[in-house]
Design a protein around this motif. Sequence first.
Motif, PDB file in Angstrom:
ATOM      1  N   GLY B 140       0.838  -1.206   0.000  1.00 12.19           N
ATOM      2  CA  GLY B 140       0.000   0.000   0.000  1.00 12.19           C
ATOM      3  C   GLY B 140       0.866   1.247   0.000  1.00 12.19           C
ATOM      4  N   ILE B 141       1.925   1.218   0.793  1.00 12.95           N
ATOM      5  CA  ILE B 141       2.838   2.361   0.884  1.00 12.95           C
ATOM      6  C   ILE B 141       3.494   2.608  -0.468  1.00 12.95           C
ATOM      7  CG2 ILE B 141       5.059   3.105   1.865  1.00 12.95           C
ATOM      8  CD1 ILE B 141       4.207   1.723   4.474  1.00 12.95           C
ATOM      9  N   SER B 142       3.977   1.511  -1.053  1.00 17.38           N
ATOM     10  CA  SER B 142       4.697   1.616  -2.301  1.00 17.38           C
ATOM     11  C   SER B 142       3.799   2.150  -3.416  1.00 17.38           C
ATOM     12  CB  SER B 142       5.238   0.229  -2.624  1.00 17.38           C
ATOM     13  OG  SER B 142       5.675   0.174  -3.934  1.00 17.38           O
ATOM     14  N   GLN B 143       2.586   1.614  -3.503  1.00 12.37           N
ATOM     15  CA  GLN B 143       1.673   2.059  -4.562  1.00 12.37           C
ATOM     16  C   GLN B 143       1.301   3.518  -4.405  1.00 12.37           C
ATOM     17  OE1 GLN B 143      -1.494  -0.750  -4.168  1.00 12.37           O
ATOM     18  NE2 GLN B 143      -0.598  -2.189  -5.650  1.00 12.37           N
ATOM     19  N   GLU B 144       1.026   3.904  -3.144  1.00  9.58           N
ATOM     20  CA  GLU B 144       0.597   5.279  -2.935  1.00  9.58           C
ATOM     21  C   GLU B 144       1.751   6.240  -3.200  1.00  9.58           C
ATOM     22  OE1 GLU B 144      -2.524   5.789  -2.655  1.00  9.58           O
ATOM     23  OE2 GLU B 144      -2.389   7.967  -2.463  1.00  9.58           O
ATOM     24  N   ALA B 145       2.961   5.831  -2.837  1.00 15.39           N
ATOM     25  CA  ALA B 145       4.126   6.690  -3.067  1.00 15.39           C
ATOM     26  C   ALA B 145       4.334   6.887  -4.570  1.00 15.39           C
ATOM     27  CB  ALA B 145       5.366   6.082  -2.420  1.00 15.39           C
ATOM     28  N   ASP B 146       4.156   5.810  -5.322  1.00 19.56           N
ATOM     29  CA  ASP B 146       4.341   5.904  -6.775  1.00 19.56           C
ATOM     30  C   ASP B 146       3.374   6.878  -7.415  1.00 19.56           C
ATOM     31  OD1 ASP B 146       6.411   4.216  -6.708  1.00 19.56           O
ATOM     32  OD2 ASP B 146       5.353   2.449  -7.477  1.00 19.56           O
ATOM     33  N   LYS B 147       2.153   6.930  -6.884  1.00 22.01           N
ATOM     34  CA  LYS B 147       1.147   7.817  -7.481  1.00 22.01           C
ATOM     35  C   LYS B 147       1.615   9.252  -7.521  1.00 22.01           C
ATOM     36  CE  LYS B 147      -3.000   5.355  -6.245  1.00 22.01           C
ATOM     37  NZ  LYS B 147      -3.974   5.288  -5.179  1.00 22.01           N
ATOM     38  N   THR B 148       2.277   9.680  -6.449  1.00 21.85           N
ATOM     39  CA  THR B 148       2.709  11.075  -6.374  1.00 21.85           C
ATOM     40  C   THR B 148       4.163  11.217  -6.833  1.00 21.85           C
ATOM     41  OG1 THR B 148       1.268  11.257  -4.467  1.00 21.85           O
ATOM     42  CG2 THR B 148       2.757  13.083  -4.820  1.00 21.85           C
ATOM     43  N   GLY B 149       4.848  10.099  -6.978  1.00 12.94           N
ATOM     44  CA  GLY B 149       6.260  10.183  -7.325  1.00 12.94           C
ATOM     45  C   GLY B 149       7.129  10.551  -6.138  1.00 12.94           C
ATOM     46  N   VAL B 150       6.651  10.231  -4.960  1.00  8.67           N
ATOM     47  CA  VAL B 150       7.433  10.505  -3.761  1.00  8.67           C
ATOM     48  C   VAL B 150       8.208   9.226  -3.427  1.00  8.67           C
ATOM     49  CG1 VAL B 150       5.627   9.825  -2.158  1.00  8.67           C
ATOM     50  CG2 VAL B 150       7.282  11.527  -1.448  1.00  8.67           C
ATOM     51  N   MET B 151       9.346   9.356  -2.778  1.00  4.38           N
ATOM     52  CA  MET B 151      10.178   8.189  -2.586  1.00  4.38           C
ATOM     53  C   MET B 151      10.543   7.995  -1.110  1.00  4.38           C
ATOM     54  SD  MET B 151      13.708   7.711  -4.428  1.00  4.38           S
ATOM     55  CE  MET B 151      14.405   6.133  -4.716  1.00  4.38           C
ATOM     56  N   VAL B 152      10.438   6.758  -0.664  1.00  7.10           N
ATOM     57  CA  VAL B 152      10.836   6.458   0.709  1.00  7.10           C
ATOM     58  C   VAL B 152      12.347   6.306   0.717  1.00  7.10           C
ATOM     59  CG1 VAL B 152      10.637   4.834   2.616  1.00  7.10           C
ATOM     60  CG2 VAL B 152       8.659   5.297   1.170  1.00  7.10           C
ATOM     61  N   VAL B 153      13.050   7.173   1.421  1.00  4.48           N
ATOM     62  CA  VAL B 153      14.510   7.160   1.341  1.00  4.48           C
ATOM     63  C   VAL B 153      15.197   6.749   2.630  1.00  4.48           C
ATOM     64  CG1 VAL B 153      14.661   8.822  -0.538  1.00  4.48           C
ATOM     65  CG2 VAL B 153      14.566   9.639   1.827  1.00  4.48           C
ATOM     66  N   THR B 154      14.438   6.687   3.709  1.00  8.24           N
ATOM     67  CA  THR B 154      15.060   6.257   4.958  1.00  8.24           C
ATOM     68  C   THR B 154      13.977   5.690   5.853  1.00  8.24           C
ATOM     69  OG1 THR B 154      16.457   6.925   6.806  1.00  8.24           O
ATOM     70  CG2 THR B 154      14.834   8.526   6.069  1.00  8.24           C
ATOM     71  N   GLY B 155      14.375   4.925   6.820  1.00  9.14           N
ATOM     72  CA  GLY B 155      13.342   4.339   7.652  1.00  9.14           C
ATOM     73  C   GLY B 155      13.907   3.657   8.872  1.00  9.14           C
ATOM     74  N   ASP B 156      12.995   3.153   9.679  1.00  7.02           N
ATOM     75  CA  ASP B 156      13.414   2.468  10.890  1.00  7.02           C
ATOM     76  C   ASP B 156      12.316   1.489  11.267  1.00  7.02           C
ATOM     77  OD1 ASP B 156      14.981   2.051  13.304  1.00  7.02           O
ATOM     78  OD2 ASP B 156      13.280   2.997  14.318  1.00  7.02           O
ATOM     79  N   THR B 157      12.686   0.356  11.795  1.00 13.32           N
ATOM     80  CA  THR B 157      11.698  -0.638  12.188  1.00 13.32           C
ATOM     81  C   THR B 157      11.996  -1.118  13.602  1.00 13.32           C
ATOM     82  OG1 THR B 157      11.566  -1.372   9.904  1.00 13.32           O
ATOM     83  CG2 THR B 157      10.650  -2.835  11.562  1.00 13.32           C
TER      84      THR B 157
END
Lengths: 374, 389
Positions: B140-157
Amino acid sequence: MELYSDFKRKDDISRLASIIGSEVKKPVNIMEICGGHTHSIMKYGLNTLLKDKINFLHGPGCPVCVMPLKRIDEAIEIADSPGVILAAYGDMMRVPGTDSSLIKERAKGKDVRMIYSPLDIIKIAEDKNNKDKKIVFFAIGFETTTPMTAALLEEVIARRINNVLFHVNHVLVPPPINAILDSGDNLIDGFICPGHVSVMTGSGIYADIPLKYKKAAVIAGFEPYDILSGALLIARQINEGRPAVEIAYKRAVKEGGNKKAQTLVDKYFTIRDEFEWRGFGNIPKSGLKLRDEFKNFDAEYVFKDKLKELRLKSESGQRGKENAACKCGEILKGKCKPDDCPLFGKACNPENPVGACMVSFEGACAAYYKYRNF
Amino acid sequence: MNKKKYERILLSHGGGGKETSELIGGIIFNGLYGRNGGSGDLHGLHNRHNDSGFAVNTSGQKIKLLDDAAVLKSPQNIAFTTDSFTVSPIFFKGGDIGKLSVAGTVNDLSVMGAKPLFLSLGLIIEEGFSSEDLIKIIKGISQEADKTGVMVVTGDTKVVPAGKADGIFINTSGIGEVLYDGLSVYNITPGDIIIVSGNVGDHGAAVMSQREGMEMDVEIESDCASLWDMINAVLGGGITVSAIRDATRGGLAAVLNEWAMAAGVDIYVEEDKIPVNGSVRGFCELLGFEPYQLACEGRAVFAVKPEFAEKALNILKSHPLGKNARIIGTACGNNNFGAETEGAGQAGGGRNGNGQELKKLKGKVILKGIYGVNRLLDYPSGELLPRIC
Ligand code: SF4
């Protein structure tokens, strides 16, 4: 779900309002008994729409608002017993008792659960983690909800569930009405009687209002159109000098009510000698309790030793006293309105309610606060 | 990650060791950057990040993964925002917590006139959470990010012990490039026209109708959506916009109240102009909510100068996310409501609620009801609202 909009159409409402305008000669004082009506009146500004014609007074028909502190204190005391899960409706959880509320007790770690329907109790009771627990249902409501509690008890018995108890706070609509009218000191010309209650009971329970007290009584639904139709029928009864019980909610209410529900209630419940109402004190024959043969399901019986001390204290006035500044009691009797209370909207608001009328969603103070008109 | 081996997320997945690598590589990276077919069934991360370690966004920008921080080329003016998401249930009609966590942050940037570029993604997962659900969320995150062309560049789990969180919580922060300067609530002046981009209350109603214990079967879908494209169309259309806000928690009522308060104006809206889906209205009737106080996740409220109102409305209506846009009211001077609005309801009539006292209130929102009676439209309060975002 679009169905609801049929009873709020703008042109129908304007037409009804202008008929009321022309037929009402001198302002009519109408008490709507039920909190659901109060809420609709405020939400749609019907009081403003009909100002100078109809003066709406807000009656004792919100079950949460009329619950005295001592009953809440009892629920808290029971919740304090080891192995108890206390289950109550959301509204009830926030109502302050003498020095706490169920929701505060939950925050302190007591097992208090919010339920949406009595049948949630079955789910909790049958959960294998709760086999050794006692689930105590804080049952409240008027004639509308009593059948649901009765149905729950029937189901509990049918399923041989042995860990559910009832703290019964069910009350009846007619006794407080009679109490208000008996006190003589009121303005009321007529009553809009609760729609949902009447679906269960039928119209017979209001017979005293016209017969004994010579006031109008009209059963109405909760949509703006229903309420205005009810007000118009009351105005006509007054103009024609013929007080009677009428039904302005024929799509739901039958004269005899719902016999099956009545039989079910009668099977499990009996009338108490008296029951305390917030702002009214004790009203004879106004509340219900479980019949003796079901006393093993009655939390008041099962926990009688635990509740003994508390009851002594409230009898001696040490506990269970209302905040003296709160005017809920007067409001429920139609003697004043929420904005006559000096605390309204200042010290008392929905985030920090002083009295029950501000807590319950159906309470008059909450409705006034939420829908402040201009 | 081996699904058989790890049907559920374990505490060890958050321990920083091999399992953590497997989780991040197998589910999160794979879902976001999809280099192993996006199945979420990747064994070990080690091989994979050795061989490349880059992700490429829609505009061709290469971002190095798995360093301690993402190194980004920054435009002149950036907007920076953060938001946490705790919705329950995590899957609802019309979306899930993953989609929501992207749309929410994208929208916060968009309403400031900033084109969303980069996101961070923080996950707090409760031990025992289903891996399959996590894969769905990351998708869901990936698809929604693609729609706007925004990119997940860092993260933490992080994984916390069972009972210390409710399934999964997500935090996203976002950086955007400010393309349209100067949007601010302080620009709102009397006369500004208020426009809402679509039906209000859908998200709140969709989530609440599905929450545990309620489970009502109503045909309501969340409006959860990223709004950059629509907002860009309006701002790029040569319209003088005072302010934009996405209506989230507290719904339309909260946006209008915040505006009124901050800008020191009264805002006057008309009930029969506010677009509400019939099922949402029915749901509200049953439960005593007001649709204007229910959350939205894909609706923007605009305050525009009056001469641009029609044009703004037309641009919105021609965008798929703005089909139901409506002009709902105006900003006005204190107690001047009605002056700017034709056919305003009578003021000062009602007895309840201290009409005179109310007039003293500055920065309030007045709703003209369907029968012409004016009342205060307040922030939602005093209700037991579940987590909706
Ligand atoms: S405003 Fe508060 S204190 Fe006053 S009557 Fe109502 S509930 Fe009681």
